[in-house]
Design a protein around this motif. Structure first.
Motif, PDB file in Angstrom:
ATOM      1  N   SER A  86     -36.178  16.332 -86.939  1.00 30.96           N
ATOM      2  CA  SER A  86     -35.729  17.661 -87.356  1.00 30.96           C
ATOM      3  C   SER A  86     -34.918  18.389 -86.297  1.00 30.96           C
ATOM      4  O   SER A  86     -34.426  19.484 -86.550  1.00 30.96           O
ATOM      5  CB  SER A  86     -36.947  18.520 -87.736  1.00 30.96           C
ATOM      6  OG  SER A  86     -37.881  18.547 -86.670  1.00 30.96           O
ATOM      7  N   ARG A  87     -34.792  17.824 -85.103  1.00 34.34           N
ATOM      8  CA  ARG A  87     -33.957  18.448 -84.073  1.00 34.34           C
ATOM      9  C   ARG A  87     -33.209  17.360 -83.314  1.00 34.34           C
ATOM     10  O   ARG A  87     -33.822  16.511 -82.666  1.00 34.34           O
ATOM     11  CB  ARG A  87     -34.780  19.288 -83.107  1.00 34.34           C
ATOM     12  CG  ARG A  87     -33.926  19.899 -81.990  1.00 34.34           C
ATOM     13  CD  ARG A  87     -34.712  20.702 -80.977  1.00 34.34           C
ATOM     14  NE  ARG A  87     -35.069  22.013 -81.492  1.00 34.34           N
ATOM     15  CZ  ARG A  87     -36.311  22.413 -81.719  1.00 34.34           C
ATOM     16  NH1 ARG A  87     -37.307  21.579 -81.488  1.00 34.34           N
ATOM     17  NH2 ARG A  87     -36.559  23.613 -82.182  1.00 34.34           N
ATOM     18  N   TYR A  88     -31.889  17.414 -83.361  1.00 31.51           N
ATOM     19  CA  TYR A  88     -31.074  16.411 -82.685  1.00 31.51           C
ATOM     20  C   TYR A  88     -30.885  16.787 -81.221  1.00 31.51           C
ATOM     21  O   TYR A  88     -30.789  17.953 -80.867  1.00 31.51           O
ATOM     22  CB  TYR A  88     -29.712  16.293 -83.375  1.00 31.51           C
ATOM     23  CG  TYR A  88     -28.832  15.217 -82.789  1.00 31.51           C
ATOM     24  CD1 TYR A  88     -29.056  13.875 -83.094  1.00 31.51           C
ATOM     25  CD2 TYR A  88     -27.816  15.546 -81.906  1.00 31.51           C
ATOM     26  CE1 TYR A  88     -28.273  12.887 -82.546  1.00 31.51           C
ATOM     27  CE2 TYR A  88     -27.013  14.557 -81.353  1.00 31.51           C
ATOM     28  CZ  TYR A  88     -27.250  13.224 -81.671  1.00 31.51           C
ATOM     29  OH  TYR A  88     -26.477  12.245 -81.114  1.00 31.51           O
ATOM     30  N   GLY A  89     -30.820  15.778 -80.383  1.00 31.95           N
ATOM     31  CA  GLY A  89     -30.565  16.018 -78.963  1.00 31.95           C
ATOM     32  C   GLY A  89     -31.852  16.108 -78.149  1.00 31.95           C
ATOM     33  O   GLY A  89     -32.963  16.112 -78.687  1.00 31.95           O
ATOM     34  N   VAL A  90     -31.689  16.183 -76.834  1.00 33.76           N
ATOM     35  CA  VAL A  90     -32.844  16.157 -75.931  1.00 33.76           C
ATOM     36  C   VAL A  90     -33.003  17.458 -75.148  1.00 33.76           C
ATOM     37  O   VAL A  90     -33.910  17.566 -74.321  1.00 33.76           O
ATOM     38  CB  VAL A  90     -32.730  14.978 -74.938  1.00 33.76           C
ATOM     39  CG1 VAL A  90     -32.670  13.658 -75.672  1.00 33.76           C
ATOM     40  CG2 VAL A  90     -31.525  15.145 -74.014  1.00 33.76           C
ATOM     41  N   THR A 139     -53.612  13.921 -79.202  1.00 36.56           N
ATOM     42  CA  THR A 139     -53.010  13.284 -80.372  1.00 36.56           C
ATOM     43  C   THR A 139     -51.816  14.115 -80.803  1.00 36.56           C
ATOM     44  O   THR A 139     -51.958  15.317 -81.042  1.00 36.56           O
ATOM     45  CB  THR A 139     -54.026  13.184 -81.533  1.00 36.56           C
ATOM     46  OG1 THR A 139     -55.166  12.443 -81.101  1.00 36.56           O
ATOM     47  CG2 THR A 139     -53.414  12.495 -82.731  1.00 36.56           C
ATOM     48  N   ASN A 140     -50.668  13.500 -80.915  1.00 37.86           N
ATOM     49  CA  ASN A 140     -49.444  14.242 -81.199  1.00 37.86           C
ATOM     50  C   ASN A 140     -49.496  14.908 -82.575  1.00 37.86           C
ATOM     51  O   ASN A 140     -49.878  14.286 -83.566  1.00 37.86           O
ATOM     52  CB  ASN A 140     -48.246  13.293 -81.127  1.00 37.86           C
ATOM     53  CG  ASN A 140     -46.924  14.022 -81.167  1.00 37.86           C
ATOM     54  OD1 ASN A 140     -46.513  14.525 -82.200  1.00 37.86           O
ATOM     55  ND2 ASN A 140     -46.253  14.052 -80.033  1.00 37.86           N
ATOM     56  N   TYR A 141     -49.108  16.177 -82.597  1.00 43.00           N
ATOM     57  CA  TYR A 141     -48.958  16.915 -83.846  1.00 43.00           C
ATOM     58  C   TYR A 141     -47.467  16.953 -84.184  1.00 43.00           C
ATOM     59  O   TYR A 141     -46.704  17.648 -83.514  1.00 43.00           O
ATOM     60  CB  TYR A 141     -49.522  18.318 -83.689  1.00 43.00           C
ATOM     61  CG  TYR A 141     -49.366  19.196 -84.909  1.00 43.00           C
ATOM     62  CD1 TYR A 141     -49.691  18.721 -86.176  1.00 43.00           C
ATOM     63  CD2 TYR A 141     -48.925  20.510 -84.788  1.00 43.00           C
ATOM     64  CE1 TYR A 141     -49.560  19.512 -87.291  1.00 43.00           C
ATOM     65  CE2 TYR A 141     -48.787  21.310 -85.907  1.00 43.00           C
ATOM     66  CZ  TYR A 141     -49.110  20.815 -87.155  1.00 43.00           C
ATOM     67  OH  TYR A 141     -48.976  21.611 -88.257  1.00 43.00           O
ATOM     68  N   PRO A 142     -47.009  16.200 -85.175  1.00 41.00           N
ATOM     69  CA  PRO A 142     -45.568  16.046 -85.400  1.00 41.00           C
ATOM     70  C   PRO A 142     -44.811  17.349 -85.602  1.00 41.00           C
ATOM     71  O   PRO A 142     -43.629  17.429 -85.274  1.00 41.00           O
ATOM     72  CB  PRO A 142     -45.504  15.155 -86.649  1.00 41.00           C
ATOM     73  CG  PRO A 142     -46.763  14.360 -86.596  1.00 41.00           C
ATOM     74  CD  PRO A 142     -47.794  15.308 -86.056  1.00 41.00           C
ATOM     75  N   GLY A 143     -45.470  18.371 -86.142  1.00 40.28           N
ATOM     76  CA  GLY A 143     -44.800  19.648 -86.301  1.00 40.28           C
ATOM     77  C   GLY A 143     -44.425  20.292 -84.975  1.00 40.28           C
ATOM     78  O   GLY A 143     -43.565  21.166 -84.908  1.00 40.28           O
ATOM     79  N   HIS A 144     -45.071  19.841 -83.912  1.00 44.18           N
ATOM     80  CA  HIS A 144     -44.779  20.294 -82.548  1.00 44.18           C
ATOM     81  C   HIS A 144     -44.670  19.039 -81.667  1.00 44.18           C
ATOM     82  O   HIS A 144     -45.317  18.918 -80.632  1.00 44.18           O
ATOM     83  CB  HIS A 144     -45.898  21.214 -82.036  1.00 44.18           C
ATOM     84  CG  HIS A 144     -46.087  22.457 -82.847  1.00 44.18           C
ATOM     85  ND1 HIS A 144     -45.901  23.724 -82.356  1.00 44.18           N
ATOM     86  CD2 HIS A 144     -46.440  22.635 -84.150  1.00 44.18           C
ATOM     87  CE1 HIS A 144     -46.134  24.629 -83.290  1.00 44.18           C
ATOM     88  NE2 HIS A 144     -46.468  23.977 -84.390  1.00 44.18           N
ATOM     89  N   GLY A 145     -43.833  18.114 -82.120  1.00 41.48           N
ATOM     90  CA  GLY A 145     -43.857  16.754 -81.579  1.00 41.48           C
ATOM     91  C   GLY A 145     -43.462  16.620 -80.127  1.00 41.48           C
ATOM     92  O   GLY A 145     -44.171  15.974 -79.344  1.00 41.48           O
ATOM     93  N   THR A 146     -42.318  17.199 -79.733  1.00 41.81           N
ATOM     94  CA  THR A 146     -41.900  17.040 -78.335  1.00 41.81           C
ATOM     95  C   THR A 146     -42.769  17.872 -77.396  1.00 41.81           C
ATOM     96  O   THR A 146     -43.007  17.489 -76.257  1.00 41.81           O
ATOM     97  CB  THR A 146     -40.416  17.410 -78.166  1.00 41.81           C
ATOM     98  OG1 THR A 146     -40.187  18.741 -78.643  1.00 41.81           O
ATOM     99  CG2 THR A 146     -39.538  16.442 -78.950  1.00 41.81           C
TER     100      THR A 146
END
Length: 226
Positions: A86-90, A139-146
Motif C-alpha cells: 500500500s506504500r511504494y518506496g522506502v 508478530t508483524n501487524y500488516p496494517g502497520h507493517g514497516t
C-alpha cells in the motif's frame, strides 16, 4: 521524547514516583507543542535538545548528562500506518528505522558505556534502561507493517543491549504495549491504552523486578497467541 502524549505521561509518572531530576528530550526545542507549558512548570523537569537522528547531538547530550543518568527511558519513535503493497518506496520505512532502530543504537553507543561504568558505584550507580517497543515487535501487524518491522529490529538490538548491561547490574526493561490512544492509532477500534497506563506500567516495572512488560488486553492476547 517529551513532545508526545506518551512522553509527557512518562515525565509526570516519574515525577509522581519521586524522581528528583527528569531530563526530557525534545528534537526541536524551539517549537512549542501542546503540553509543553505543563511539563516545563514542573520543578523536577529540565528540557534539553535531543534528536536521535543526529549522532553528534546524541554524543553531546551523553557528554553533558550521561554521568548523572540513573534510568534512561527511550520512548522516541516514528510510527506510520500501511504495509508493503500500500506504500511504494522506502522513505517512510527508512524514517522509522532511523529513529526506532538506529536511534536506539545511537543512544546505546553513547549512554551505554558511561552507565556501565557506574554500574558498581554503590548509591550512585546507574540502575535501568527502558525501551518502549510494541507488541507488533513479536508478530508483524500488516496494517502497520514497516513500523512493526522496525520495532522487531529494535527488540533484537535491545536483547544485545541487555546482555551487555547485565554484568554492570543494569536492568534492560522492554515494554510491549498494544495500540496506544495517540494520533497514529485513531483508526483502530478500542481497546487502546491511555498514555497514563504506559507510564504506570513503566514505573511499576522499575519499582519491581520485571524485565518484559506487556501492558493492556491486546498485548496480553497477542502474547498468549505468540
Amino acid at each position: 521524547d517529551a513532545k508526545t502524549v506518551t512522553g509527557q505521561a512518562l515525565v509526570k509518572g516519574l515525577v509522581g514516583a519521586g524522581a528528583e531530576i527528569v531530563w526530557a528530550g525534545v528534537s526541536e526545542p524551539w517549537k512549542r507543542f501542546p503540553g509543553m507549558d505543563e511539563i516545563e512548570a514542573l520543578p523536577e523537569v529540565h528540557m534539553l535538545p535531543l534528536d536521535l537522528t543526529d549522532s553528534r547531538g546524541v554524543k553531546d547530550c551523553a557528554g553533558a548528562i550521561g554521568a548523572k543518568v540513573d534510568i534512561l527511558i527511550n520512548n522516541a519513535e516514528v510510527h506510520r500506518t500501511e504495509g508493503i503493497a500500500s506504500r511504494y518506496g522506502v522513505e517512510t520505512a527508512r524514517a522509522e528505522m532511523d529513529i526506532n532502530y538506529f536511534g536506539l543504537l545511537r543512544l546505546a553507543q553513547e549512554f551505554g558505556p558511561v552507565m556501565r561504568a557506574r554500574g558498581a558505584d554503590g548509591q550512585n550507580s546507574a540502575t535501568a534502561w527502558v525501551n518502549l517497543l510494541s507488541i507488533y515487535a513479536l508478530t508483524n501487524y500488516p496494517g502497520h507493517g514497516t513500523y512493526s518491522a522496525s520495532k522487531a529490529a529494535a527488540y533484537s538490538l535491545s536483547q544485545c543491549l541487555r546482555a551487555e548491561m547485565q554484568p554492570a547490574n543494569i536492568r534492560v526493561i522492554n515494554v510491549f504495549p498494544g495500540p496506544i490512544d495517540d494520533e497514529w492509532n485513531q483508526m483502530l477500534p478500542p481497546p487502546k491504552l491511555a498514555p497514563s497506563s504506559i507510564a504506570r506500567a513503566v514505573v511499576g516495572a522499575l519499582q519491581g523486578s520485571l524485565e518484559d512488560v506487556y501492558p493492556g488486553d491486546i498485548a496480553q492476547d497477542w502474547l498468549a497467541r505468540f
